[in-house]
Design an enzyme around this catalytic site. Structure first.
Site, PDB file in Angstrom:
ATOM      1  N   THR A   1       0.825  -1.207   0.000  1.00  0.00           N
ATOM      2  CA  THR A   1       0.000   0.000   0.000  1.00  0.00           C
ATOM      3  C   THR A   1       0.858   1.255   0.000  1.00  0.00           C
ATOM      4  OG1 THR A   1      -1.818  -1.140   1.108  1.00  0.00           O
ATOM      5  CG2 THR A   1      -1.809   1.257   1.245  1.00  0.00           C
TER       6      THR A   1
ATOM      7  N   HIS B   1       1.519   1.978  -3.469  1.00  0.00           N
ATOM      8  CA  HIS B   1       0.314   2.533  -4.097  1.00  0.00           C
ATOM      9  C   HIS B   1       0.129   3.996  -3.720  1.00  0.00           C
ATOM     10  CE1 HIS B   1      -1.031  -1.147  -5.891  1.00  0.00           C
ATOM     11  NE2 HIS B   1      -1.298  -1.764  -4.749  1.00  0.00           N
TER      12      HIS B   1
END
Length: 347
Positions: A39, A42
């Site tokens: 994440t 991301h």
């Protein structure tokens, strides 16, 4: 103090910032370890919503050095693991007990400053005490384990279940262990990397499949596959379109598919609704970790989950921006940032 800051999409650096001041209900925590998550990559690329400028890092543990004036039950010197996901407690989803779907959800390391720093502020209600005898790097695994635990809870795995897990990263490898603890007797993991296939078998997978060697669906659910006709439960842990497309084809009629991996926001995947309808598949999303962080922390503290073999290397804060800016190295499972180190030798 040093902190790894996401200044804007695509712009990450180490900066010197002030040590935060705890409010009445806060804990000031000296970070011992914080895991790098997919994440985080991301977030850097704008593929997951965040509010920069912000200090990244949501998989952390550390020692309480100061407690706010209203905190009575955790004292300085305690070790805590932090649940980064802060729900409002007031919106309809919170009132219905769906705190992970809170309309006002805010996360440490995503919307407010996180654990890639020497110190982090943690609201008391987000802190879970863990033993001082525990290796501190183990505490950084509580958050990803909690996310896996929620997915396994949703999946309905029970004694004798057959399970396919797609993806051999830390989420897949933790999910293998939880599936076995939940009673699954067949747990098959699919990943291209041989080192991860070996590790999966060491921590509980009964079989592994190399998707680069042929059709994964045939290898697992085909007429002469490992589980002809498909498995009871499929858990997608890779967060890529290819494995999401495979997931429904691997489940048996009446089976369950759980999407646990995080795909970039906006990415689309083709599915066949008729197949889901005709075979009455349950296709579920699993988002973060509602009400399971304490259970995850206890699993880590008791040694029920293998952690040490999940650790690929330890790095310093100064090294973190480069690691986050690049794809994970081949065979890499979990990289831990150790803020107290100027530079940590790779292990």
């Amino acid at each position: 103090m040093k902190a790894v800051r996401l200044e804007s999409v695509g712009n990450i650096s180490v900066r010197n910032v002030g040590i935060p001041e705890p409010g009445p209900d806060d804990l000031l925590v000296k970070v011992e370890a914080c895991g790098i998550c997919g994440t985080d990559r991301h977030l850097l690329h704008g593929e997951f919503p965040s509010t920069p400028p912000v200090t990244l890092g949501h998989e952390f543990c550390g020692i309480v050095v100061e407690a706010g004036s209203a905190v009575r039950d955790i004292a300085p010197g305690a070790r805590i693991t932090g649940d980064p996901n802060i729900s409002c407690g007031r919106c309809p989803q919170c009132q219905a007990g769906r705190v992970n779907l809170c309309r006002n959800l805010r996360a440490i390391g995503i919307h407010r400053d996180g654990g890639f720093a020497e110190y982090v502020l943690v609201p008391r209600k987000q802190a879970f005490e863990i033993p001082l005898t525990l290796d501190p790097v183990h505490g950084a695994f509580c958050e990803p384990l909690a996310c896996c635990l929620h997915g396994v809870d949703l999946s309905g795995i029970k004694a004798g279940s057959t399970v396919a897990i797609l993806g051999g990263g830390v989420i897949g490898l933790l999910t293998v262990q939880l599936a076995r603890l939940a009673g699954a007797t067949t747990v098959i993991l699919s990943t291209r990397q041989a080192t991860k296939r070996r590790l999966a078998e060491e921590v509980g997978a009964t079989a592994t499949v190399d998707p680069s060697a042929g059709d994964v669906v045939e290898a697992i659910a085909g007429p002469v596959g490992l589980v002809p006709g498909g498995v009871d439960v499929v858990i997608e842990c890779a967060g890529v379109a290819e494995t999401v497309k495979q997931s429904t084809r691997l489940a048996k009629a009446g089976g369950t598919v759980v999407i646990l991996g995080v795909l970039p926001q906006g990415e689309k995947v083709e599915i066949e609704p008729f197949d889901i309808l005709f075979r009455e598949l349950r296709v579920l999303g699993s988002f973060i970790n509602p009400f399971v962080h304490r259970r995850a922390a206890d699993l880590v503290a008791t040694g029920a989950i293998e952690i040490d073999r999940m650790i690929s290397r330890r790095i310093s804060l100064d090294e973190a921006p480069d690691v986050i800016s690049n794809p994970a190295a081949a065979g890499e499972v979990k990289v831990l940032v150790i803020p107290s180190a100027e530079r940590v030798a790779q292990q």
